[in-house]
Design a protein around this motif. Structure first.
Motif, mmCIF file in Angstrom:
data_model
loop_
_atom_site.group_PDB
_atom_site.id
_atom_site.type_symbol
_atom_site.label_atom_id
_atom_site.label_comp_id
_atom_site.label_asym_id
_atom_site.label_seq_id
_atom_site.Cartn_x
_atom_site.Cartn_y
_atom_site.Cartn_z
ATOM 1 N N MET A 1 0.848 -1.170 0.000
ATOM 2 C CA MET A 1 0.000 0.000 0.000
ATOM 3 C C MET A 1 0.894 1.234 0.000
ATOM 4 S SD MET A 1 -3.176 1.179 2.350
ATOM 5 C CE MET A 1 -2.518 1.346 3.963
ATOM 6 N N TYR A 2 0.536 2.218 -0.821
ATOM 7 C CA TYR A 2 1.271 3.466 -0.852
ATOM 8 C C TYR A 2 0.297 4.625 -1.022
ATOM 9 C CZ TYR A 2 0.766 3.666 -5.945
ATOM 10 O OH TYR A 2 0.266 3.725 -7.212
ATOM 11 N N ALA A 3 0.812 5.826 -0.798
ATOM 12 C CA ALA A 3 -0.014 7.020 -0.921
ATOM 13 C C ALA A 3 0.835 8.154 -1.479
ATOM 14 C CB ALA A 3 -0.593 7.422 0.430
ATOM 15 N N VAL A 33 2.916 14.324 13.069
ATOM 16 C CA VAL A 33 2.279 15.249 12.147
ATOM 17 C C VAL A 33 1.398 14.455 11.195
ATOM 18 C CG1 VAL A 33 4.057 17.024 12.244
ATOM 19 C CG2 VAL A 33 4.272 15.187 10.612
ATOM 20 N N ASN A 34 0.372 15.105 10.668
ATOM 21 C CA ASN A 34 -0.526 14.497 9.697
ATOM 22 C C ASN A 34 -0.374 15.212 8.362
ATOM 23 O OD1 ASN A 34 -1.681 12.571 11.428
ATOM 24 N ND2 ASN A 34 -3.082 14.095 12.255
ATOM 25 N N PHE A 35 -0.333 14.431 7.286
ATOM 26 C CA PHE A 35 -0.240 14.980 5.946
ATOM 27 C C PHE A 35 -1.510 14.656 5.172
ATOM 28 C CE2 PHE A 35 4.306 14.039 6.916
ATOM 29 C CZ PHE A 35 4.744 15.354 6.953
ATOM 30 N N ASP A 36 -1.907 15.567 4.275
ATOM 31 C CA ASP A 36 -3.042 15.321 3.395
ATOM 32 C C ASP A 36 -2.661 14.288 2.344
ATOM 33 O OD1 ASP A 36 -4.586 17.221 4.700
ATOM 34 O OD2 ASP A 36 -3.910 18.842 3.394
ATOM 35 N N VAL A 37 -3.600 13.404 2.022
ATOM 36 C CA VAL A 37 -3.364 12.348 1.040
ATOM 37 C C VAL A 37 -4.110 12.699 -0.241
ATOM 38 C CG1 VAL A 37 -3.719 9.905 0.510
ATOM 39 C CG2 VAL A 37 -3.037 10.587 2.806
ATOM 40 N N LEU A 38 -3.369 12.786 -1.353
ATOM 41 C CA LEU A 38 -3.975 13.084 -2.644
ATOM 42 C C LEU A 38 -4.457 11.819 -3.351
ATOM 43 C CD1 LEU A 38 -1.416 15.692 -3.990
ATOM 44 C CD2 LEU A 38 -3.548 16.103 -2.784
ATOM 45 N N MET A 39 -3.728 10.719 -3.150
ATOM 46 C CA MET A 39 -4.082 9.451 -3.776
ATOM 47 C C MET A 39 -3.623 8.310 -2.890
ATOM 48 S SD MET A 39 -2.861 7.835 -7.385
ATOM 49 C CE MET A 39 -1.663 6.697 -6.742
ATOM 50 N N MET A 40 -4.409 7.250 -2.837
ATOM 51 C CA MET A 40 -4.051 6.088 -2.042
ATOM 52 C C MET A 40 -4.325 4.835 -2.858
ATOM 53 S SD MET A 40 -5.204 5.057 1.805
ATOM 54 C CE MET A 40 -6.707 4.169 1.439
ATOM 55 N N ALA A 41 -3.364 3.897 -2.856
ATOM 56 C CA ALA A 41 -3.520 2.651 -3.598
ATOM 57 C C ALA A 41 -3.108 1.491 -2.709
ATOM 58 C CB ALA A 41 -2.660 2.664 -4.857
ATOM 59 N N GLY A 43 -2.923 -2.253 -3.690
ATOM 60 C CA GLY A 43 -3.065 -3.408 -4.577
ATOM 61 C C GLY A 43 -3.998 -3.119 -5.736
ATOM 62 N N GLU A 44 -5.255 -3.516 -5.604
ATOM 63 C CA GLU A 44 -6.222 -3.362 -6.686
ATOM 64 C C GLU A 44 -6.998 -2.057 -6.596
ATOM 65 O OE1 GLU A 44 -8.610 -6.721 -5.964
ATOM 66 O OE2 GLU A 44 -7.001 -8.145 -6.325
ATOM 67 N N ASN A 45 -7.300 -1.602 -5.389
ATOM 68 C CA ASN A 45 -8.134 -0.420 -5.216
ATOM 69 C C ASN A 45 -7.290 0.852 -5.219
ATOM 70 O OD1 ASN A 45 -10.288 -2.158 -4.861
ATOM 71 N ND2 ASN A 45 -9.964 -2.270 -2.658
ATOM 72 N N VAL A 46 -7.759 1.850 -5.971
ATOM 73 C CA VAL A 46 -7.090 3.147 -6.034
ATOM 74 C C VAL A 46 -8.122 4.220 -5.713
ATOM 75 C CG1 VAL A 46 -5.873 4.787 -7.508
ATOM 76 C CG2 VAL A 46 -5.435 2.352 -7.742
ATOM 77 N N GLN A 47 -7.795 5.078 -4.743
ATOM 78 C CA GLN A 47 -8.672 6.195 -4.393
ATOM 79 C C GLN A 47 -7.963 7.484 -4.769
ATOM 80 O OE1 GLN A 47 -9.571 6.033 -0.249
ATOM 81 N NE2 GLN A 47 -10.609 4.074 -0.363
ATOM 82 N N ILE A 48 -8.627 8.296 -5.576
ATOM 83 C CA ILE A 48 -8.063 9.572 -5.996
ATOM 84 C C ILE A 48 -8.924 10.678 -5.415
ATOM 85 C CG2 ILE A 48 -7.501 11.043 -7.954
ATOM 86 C CD1 ILE A 48 -7.035 8.474 -9.550
ATOM 87 N N VAL A 52 -8.165 16.194 -2.091
ATOM 88 C CA VAL A 52 -7.640 15.215 -1.137
ATOM 89 C C VAL A 52 -8.668 14.114 -0.921
ATOM 90 C CG1 VAL A 52 -6.143 16.859 0.048
ATOM 91 C CG2 VAL A 52 -8.451 16.514 0.878
ATOM 92 N N VAL A 53 -8.191 12.946 -0.502
ATOM 93 C CA VAL A 53 -9.073 11.821 -0.198
ATOM 94 C C VAL A 53 -9.732 12.102 1.151
ATOM 95 C CG1 VAL A 53 -9.202 9.336 0.159
ATOM 96 C CG2 VAL A 53 -7.557 10.266 -1.464
ATOM 97 N N LYS A 54 -11.052 12.060 1.200
ATOM 98 C CA LYS A 54 -11.801 12.368 2.414
ATOM 99 C C LYS A 54 -11.565 11.319 3.490
ATOM 100 C CE LYS A 54 -14.110 15.815 0.599
ATOM 101 N NZ LYS A 54 -13.371 17.039 0.530
ATOM 102 N N GLY A 55 -11.273 11.763 4.700
ATOM 103 C CA GLY A 55 -11.128 10.870 5.837
ATOM 104 C C GLY A 55 -9.836 10.076 5.882
ATOM 105 N N VAL A 56 -8.891 10.378 5.001
ATOM 106 C CA VAL A 56 -7.626 9.644 4.977
ATOM 107 C C VAL A 56 -6.488 10.629 5.192
ATOM 108 C CG1 VAL A 56 -6.098 8.207 3.579
ATOM 109 C CG2 VAL A 56 -8.558 7.931 3.395
ATOM 110 N N SER A 57 -5.560 10.258 6.070
ATOM 111 C CA SER A 57 -4.367 11.074 6.275
ATOM 112 C C SER A 57 -3.187 10.153 6.549
ATOM 113 C CB SER A 57 -4.560 12.056 7.439
ATOM 114 O OG SER A 57 -4.700 11.353 8.648
#
Length: 101
Positions: A1-3, A33-41, A43-48, A52-57
């Motif tokens: 998993m990466y972001a 510290v918390n950073f904003d996430v623009l994209m999260m993947a 394996g198979e699922n990718v959230q763009i 920013v991705v809502k509720g993810v940091s």
């Protein structure tokens, strides 16, 4: 998993456990510290995000502060006896990614 996170006007690809050097943060060593996430993947699922991705940091811990290598800035104008030499060391903060989510 990466972001893909954003901080200091730059974007970084991070994974859990990775250590990155970002633009200087005004946080103490050992602080979280918390950073904003623009994209999260994962394996198979990718959230763009939009933007920013809502509720993810991405949660990270500050490891150290420092300065980068010296960059020499040299200005001159030919035939005019104008020369200026200046050095610059960019400050940075090294952080370790603890969790994404």
């Amino acid at each position: 998993m990466y972001a893909i996170i954003v901080t200091g006007g730059k974007q970084y690809k991070v994974e859990v456990g990775s250590e990155i050097m970002v633009e200087k943060l005004d946080e103490q060593i050992g602080a979280n510290v918390n950073f904003d996430v623009l994209m999260m993947a994962d394996g198979e699922n990718v959230q763009i995000g939009t933007p920013v991705v809502k509720g993810v940091s991405a949660k990270a811990e500050v490891l150290e502060h420092g300065k980068g290598k010296k960059v020499v800035v040299f200005k001159y104008k030919p035939k005019k006896d104008y020369r200026r030499k200046q050095g610059h060391r960019q400050p940075y903060t090294k952080v370790k990614i603890l969790s994404i989510g």
